[in-house]
Motif scaffolding. Structure first.
Motif, PDB file in Angstrom:
ATOM      1  N   VAL A   1     122.625  15.951  54.549  1.00  0.00           N
ATOM      2  CA  VAL A   1     122.016  14.631  54.378  1.00  0.00           C
ATOM      3  C   VAL A   1     120.503  14.740  54.447  1.00  0.00           C
ATOM      4  CG1 VAL A   1     121.849  12.298  55.312  1.00  0.00           C
ATOM      5  CG2 VAL A   1     124.045  13.518  55.387  1.00  0.00           C
ATOM      6  N   ASP A   2     119.830  14.184  53.442  1.00  0.00           N
ATOM      7  CA  ASP A   2     118.357  14.185  53.460  1.00  0.00           C
ATOM      8  C   ASP A   2     117.772  12.808  53.160  1.00  0.00           C
ATOM      9  OD1 ASP A   2     118.950  14.062  50.767  1.00  0.00           O
ATOM     10  OD2 ASP A   2     117.819  15.855  50.201  1.00  0.00           O
ATOM     11  N   GLY A   3     118.602  11.774  53.278  1.00  0.00           N
ATOM     12  CA  GLY A   3     118.114  10.420  53.072  1.00  0.00           C
ATOM     13  C   GLY A   3     118.973   9.409  53.798  1.00  0.00           C
ATOM     14  N   LEU A   4     118.365   8.284  54.132  1.00  0.00           N
ATOM     15  CA  LEU A   4     119.057   7.271  54.919  1.00  0.00           C
ATOM     16  C   LEU A   4     118.545   5.890  54.512  1.00  0.00           C
ATOM     17  CD1 LEU A   4     120.945   6.652  57.374  1.00  0.00           C
ATOM     18  CD2 LEU A   4     118.910   6.892  58.823  1.00  0.00           C
ATOM     19  N   ALA A   5     119.492   5.010  54.142  1.00  0.00           N
ATOM     20  CA  ALA A   5     119.187   3.599  53.890  1.00  0.00           C
ATOM     21  C   ALA A   5     120.016   2.791  54.869  1.00  0.00           C
ATOM     22  CB  ALA A   5     119.517   3.218  52.452  1.00  0.00           C
ATOM     23  N   VAL A   6     119.374   2.147  55.817  1.00  0.00           N
ATOM     24  CA  VAL A   6     120.091   1.512  56.928  1.00  0.00           C
ATOM     25  C   VAL A   6     119.734   0.032  57.024  1.00  0.00           C
ATOM     26  CG1 VAL A   6     118.279   2.192  58.565  1.00  0.00           C
ATOM     27  CG2 VAL A   6     120.564   1.618  59.416  1.00  0.00           C
ATOM     28  N   THR A   7     120.735  -0.770  57.372  1.00  0.00           N
ATOM     29  CA  THR A   7     120.515  -2.178  57.664  1.00  0.00           C
ATOM     30  C   THR A   7     121.286  -2.522  58.924  1.00  0.00           C
ATOM     31  OG1 THR A   7     120.453  -2.624  55.281  1.00  0.00           O
ATOM     32  CG2 THR A   7     120.562  -4.518  56.746  1.00  0.00           C
ATOM     33  N   CYS A   8     120.585  -3.124  59.895  1.00  0.00           N
ATOM     34  CA  CYS A   8     121.231  -3.437  61.170  1.00  0.00           C
ATOM     35  C   CYS A   8     120.349  -4.419  61.933  1.00  0.00           C
ATOM     36  CB  CYS A   8     121.442  -2.157  61.978  1.00  0.00           C
ATOM     37  SG  CYS A   8     122.179  -2.416  63.593  1.00  0.00           S
ATOM     38  N   PHE A   9     120.859  -5.600  62.208  1.00  0.00           N
ATOM     39  CA  PHE A   9     120.084  -6.593  62.951  1.00  0.00           C
ATOM     40  C   PHE A   9     119.860  -6.161  64.402  1.00  0.00           C
ATOM     41  CE2 PHE A   9     122.258  -9.709  59.922  1.00  0.00           C
ATOM     42  CZ  PHE A   9     121.186  -9.707  59.038  1.00  0.00           C
TER      43      PHE A   9
ATOM     44  N   THR B   1     113.804   6.426  63.667  1.00  0.00           N
ATOM     45  CA  THR B   1     114.393   6.898  64.917  1.00  0.00           C
ATOM     46  C   THR B   1     115.895   7.141  64.756  1.00  0.00           C
ATOM     47  OG1 THR B   1     114.633   4.609  65.676  1.00  0.00           O
ATOM     48  CG2 THR B   1     112.657   5.805  66.356  1.00  0.00           C
ATOM     49  N   LEU B   2     116.541   6.422  63.840  1.00  0.00           N
ATOM     50  CA  LEU B   2     117.950   6.692  63.582  1.00  0.00           C
ATOM     51  C   LEU B   2     118.125   8.073  62.957  1.00  0.00           C
ATOM     52  CD1 LEU B   2     120.676   5.207  63.910  1.00  0.00           C
ATOM     53  CD2 LEU B   2     120.533   4.649  61.479  1.00  0.00           C
ATOM     54  N   ALA B   3     117.214   8.448  62.059  1.00  0.00           N
ATOM     55  CA  ALA B   3     117.247   9.800  61.502  1.00  0.00           C
ATOM     56  C   ALA B   3     117.120  10.834  62.621  1.00  0.00           C
ATOM     57  CB  ALA B   3     116.127   9.971  60.482  1.00  0.00           C
ATOM     58  N   GLU B   4     116.282  10.525  63.598  1.00  0.00           N
ATOM     59  CA  GLU B   4     116.148  11.430  64.744  1.00  0.00           C
ATOM     60  C   GLU B   4     117.461  11.521  65.516  1.00  0.00           C
ATOM     61  OE1 GLU B   4     113.497  11.800  68.847  1.00  0.00           O
ATOM     62  OE2 GLU B   4     113.909   9.846  67.936  1.00  0.00           O
ATOM     63  N   HIS B   5     118.065  10.383  65.794  1.00  0.00           N
ATOM     64  CA  HIS B   5     119.324  10.367  66.536  1.00  0.00           C
ATOM     65  C   HIS B   5     120.418  11.147  65.800  1.00  0.00           C
ATOM     66  CE1 HIS B   5     117.476   7.684  69.252  1.00  0.00           C
ATOM     67  NE2 HIS B   5     117.739   6.545  68.631  1.00  0.00           N
ATOM     68  N   PHE B   6     120.426  11.055  64.475  1.00  0.00           N
ATOM     69  CA  PHE B   6     121.468  11.699  63.673  1.00  0.00           C
ATOM     70  C   PHE B   6     121.140  13.147  63.312  1.00  0.00           C
ATOM     71  CE2 PHE B   6     123.205   7.514  61.641  1.00  0.00           C
ATOM     72  CZ  PHE B   6     123.661   7.112  62.886  1.00  0.00           C
ATOM     73  N   GLY B   7     119.940  13.603  63.652  1.00  0.00           N
ATOM     74  CA  GLY B   7     119.547  14.969  63.318  1.00  0.00           C
ATOM     75  C   GLY B   7     119.285  15.191  61.845  1.00  0.00           C
ATOM     76  N   ILE B   8     118.786  14.155  61.153  1.00  0.00           N
ATOM     77  CA  ILE B   8     118.536  14.229  59.711  1.00  0.00           C
ATOM     78  C   ILE B   8     117.060  14.518  59.461  1.00  0.00           C
ATOM     79  CG2 ILE B   8     118.525  12.928  57.548  1.00  0.00           C
ATOM     80  CD1 ILE B   8     120.794  11.218  58.735  1.00  0.00           C
TER      81      ILE B   8
ATOM     82  N   ALA C   1     114.783  13.770  56.948  1.00  0.00           N
ATOM     83  CA  ALA C   1     114.889  12.805  55.853  1.00  0.00           C
ATOM     84  C   ALA C   1     113.707  12.886  54.897  1.00  0.00           C
ATOM     85  CB  ALA C   1     115.000  11.397  56.410  1.00  0.00           C
ATOM     86  N   ARG C   2     114.019  13.028  53.622  1.00  0.00           N
ATOM     87  CA  ARG C   2     113.001  12.938  52.570  1.00  0.00           C
ATOM     88  C   ARG C   2     112.895  11.519  52.023  1.00  0.00           C
ATOM     89  NH1 ARG C   2     113.682  16.499  47.848  1.00  0.00           N
ATOM     90  NH2 ARG C   2     115.936  16.469  48.091  1.00  0.00           N
ATOM     91  N   PHE C   3     113.878  10.685  52.340  1.00  0.00           N
ATOM     92  CA  PHE C   3     113.878   9.289  51.885  1.00  0.00           C
ATOM     93  C   PHE C   3     114.421   8.412  52.988  1.00  0.00           C
ATOM     94  CE2 PHE C   3     116.535   5.777  50.385  1.00  0.00           C
ATOM     95  CZ  PHE C   3     115.601   5.008  49.697  1.00  0.00           C
ATOM     96  N   LEU C   4     113.719   7.320  53.292  1.00  0.00           N
ATOM     97  CA  LEU C   4     114.179   6.333  54.259  1.00  0.00           C
ATOM     98  C   LEU C   4     113.994   4.932  53.699  1.00  0.00           C
ATOM     99  CD1 LEU C   4     112.730   7.613  57.666  1.00  0.00           C
ATOM    100  CD2 LEU C   4     115.121   7.693  56.919  1.00  0.00           C
ATOM    101  N   PHE C   5     114.962   4.074  53.997  1.00  0.00           N
ATOM    102  CA  PHE C   5     114.900   2.650  53.631  1.00  0.00           C
ATOM    103  C   PHE C   5     115.446   1.859  54.802  1.00  0.00           C
ATOM    104  CE2 PHE C   5     117.237  -1.118  52.268  1.00  0.00           C
ATOM    105  CZ  PHE C   5     116.341  -1.778  51.434  1.00  0.00           C
ATOM    106  N   HIS C   6     114.707   0.834  55.210  1.00  0.00           N
ATOM    107  CA  HIS C   6     115.180  -0.043  56.282  1.00  0.00           C
ATOM    108  C   HIS C   6     115.297  -1.449  55.713  1.00  0.00           C
ATOM    109  CE1 HIS C   6     115.369  -0.731  60.843  1.00  0.00           C
ATOM    110  NE2 HIS C   6     115.801  -1.824  60.251  1.00  0.00           N
ATOM    111  N   GLY C   7     116.534  -1.949  55.601  1.00  0.00           N
ATOM    112  CA  GLY C   7     116.760  -3.234  54.948  1.00  0.00           C
ATOM    113  C   GLY C   7     116.280  -4.415  55.764  1.00  0.00           C
ATOM    114  N   VAL C   8     115.513  -5.289  55.126  1.00  0.00           N
ATOM    115  CA  VAL C   8     115.027  -6.505  55.783  1.00  0.00           C
ATOM    116  C   VAL C   8     115.427  -7.740  54.979  1.00  0.00           C
ATOM    117  CG1 VAL C   8     113.097  -5.369  56.941  1.00  0.00           C
ATOM    118  CG2 VAL C   8     112.775  -6.258  54.623  1.00  0.00           C
ATOM    119  N   TYR C   9     116.487  -7.613  54.180  1.00  0.00           N
ATOM    120  CA  TYR C   9     116.910  -8.688  53.295  1.00  0.00           C
ATOM    121  C   TYR C   9     118.279  -9.241  53.686  1.00  0.00           C
ATOM    122  CZ  TYR C   9     113.477  -5.913  50.780  1.00  0.00           C
ATOM    123  OH  TYR C   9     112.368  -5.179  50.448  1.00  0.00           O
ATOM    124  N   GLY C  10     118.638  -9.086  54.967  1.00  0.00           N
ATOM    125  CA  GLY C  10     119.920  -9.588  55.431  1.00  0.00           C
ATOM    126  C   GLY C  10     121.068  -8.985  54.651  1.00  0.00           C
TER     127      GLY C  10
END
Length: 387
Positions: free
Chosen positions: A49-57, A66-73, A75-84
């Protein structure tokens, strides 16, 4: 047909946690469990895994980094959803573009939350500035009160009746009875729906989602990775997003799907008549009617007639929310925007068990970011099985 910006990208796996009414699990654990299940279904390991797109209220003060850190990833790509609830599909499309551009090879698109009714209502009271400052102080009734107004307006403007919303909810419950992970699987009749406990007129109990604990994930991979996998593959034929549509008209009874669905179909070289299912964002039945119209499956103002005339169960001619949707499976916070994606991928992979339908392609949609009178963000994608 325009060039597909998602060519060369594949959905290779899908995972879902157990949905529960209550749990001691934290959001990070749920995100991990959904991701791990998706990776196993793809035949991939965490080290790839080298990318993470996460959504979580419930994720703050943590975030995608920090989730990539927790998962040991790494990451070359990160997305954090702010659109519900629109974020899952939007994150998936952003991840697909990143993969196509060579910025990642294996991206987890994951959403999860841990809610019960009380914590869900507390979140809504401070969901954004307009809600916190101008609506909550006046006792706006949360999302139930807001969408009760939308439902009443739809009924008065278009002639829909409570029975029309009831037919929709009863059909989804019938689908949920075939889904072992749905929280609400008992039989429900139209009479049960009509006589349920009042919530916010005209809404009653079964018009409203059950806040719960759970998570959903799909894995996107590059063509290089997909070529060595021995699993069913799904591709994104097209998609779109639109926010604050129509600007300045919160009670227009339309939303972003009306603004982008034409472009979405044109880019795919397909039309609504080519869709074989729809996994709609079903926080309230009225919003599913508005989606059916915005996605051009039903005529404007006539979705209630479509539901009267069409069998939308898994045995019908146009199945909708084949796993029961949020209205019967439960709404796990931000994962409400991914449960339909998970279900659509499972159907296209032929892995939906008793609720499996015969399909090659279909629609998934998302909706979210509650503000005055409506949600501000809409998304959708056309998914297709790779032959």
């Amino acid at each position: 047909m325009r060039e597909n910006p998602f060519d060369g990208v594949f959905i290779a796996g899908a995972g879902q946690t157990v949905y529960e009414k209550r749990s001691s699990k934290k959001a990070t654990r749920l995100l991990f469990e959904a991701s791990d299940a998706a990776l196993r279904s793809a035949g991939l390991g965490w080290q790839e895994v080298d990318g993470l797109a996460v959504t979580c209220f419930n994720l703050p003060p943590d975030n995608a980094t920090t989730l990539a850190e927790h998962f040991g990833i790494e990451a070359r790509f990160l997305f954090h959803g702010v659109y519900g609830g629109a974020s899952g599909i939007i994150g998936m499309m952003h991840a697909a573009r990143a993969i196509r551009n060579g910025d990642a090879d294996v991206v987890l698109c994951v959403a999860a939350d841990a809610y019960d009714v009380t914590s869900h209502n507390e979140t809504l009271d401070r969901f954004n500035g307009s809600v916190q400052n101008y609506m909550s102080p006046h006792g706006f009734g949360g999302a139930n009160g807001m969408f009760a107004l939308q439902t009443r307006l739809y009924m008065e403007r278009h002639g829909a009746e409570r029975e029309d919303f009831g037919r929709f909810c009863v059909a989804l419950r019938q689908n949920a009875r075939k889904n072992p992970n749905a929280l609400l699987r008992s039989e429900m009749t139209l009479e049960d729906y009509l006589n349920a406990r009042p919530i916010a007129d005209p809404l009653r109990l079964y018009d409203c989602v059950l806040p719960c604990v759970g998570g959903d994930c799909v894995v996107l991979v590059s063509e290089r990775i997909a070529s060595r996998l021995k699993v069913p593959l799904v591709r994104i034929r097209s998609g779109g997003e639109l926010h604050n549509y129509p600007a300045g008209a919160p009670y227009s009874l339309t939303a972003g799907w009306s603004g982008f669905s034409g472009r979405m179909y044109e880019r795919a070289g397909l039309g609504p008549e080519d869709m074989e299912f729809a996994q709609l964002y079903d926080d309230y039945p009225v919003m599913c009617f508005i989606q059916l119209e915005g996605l051009r499956i039903a005529e404007p103002g006539r979705a209630f007639a479509f539901v009267r005339d069409t069998d939308i169960t898994t045995d019908g001619s146009f199945p909708i929310n084949t796993g029961g949707g949020q209205l019967s499976a439960g709404q796990a916070g931000a994962s409400g925007g991914m449960i339909g994606v998970y279900e659509g991928v499972m159907q296209l992979r032929g892995e939906a068990g008793e609720r499996q339908i015969d399909c090659r392609r279909g629609l998934v949609s998302g909706y979210g970011m509650i503000a005055y009178g409506r949600g501000l963000s809409a998304s959708a994608a056309i998914l297709e099985r790779v032959e």
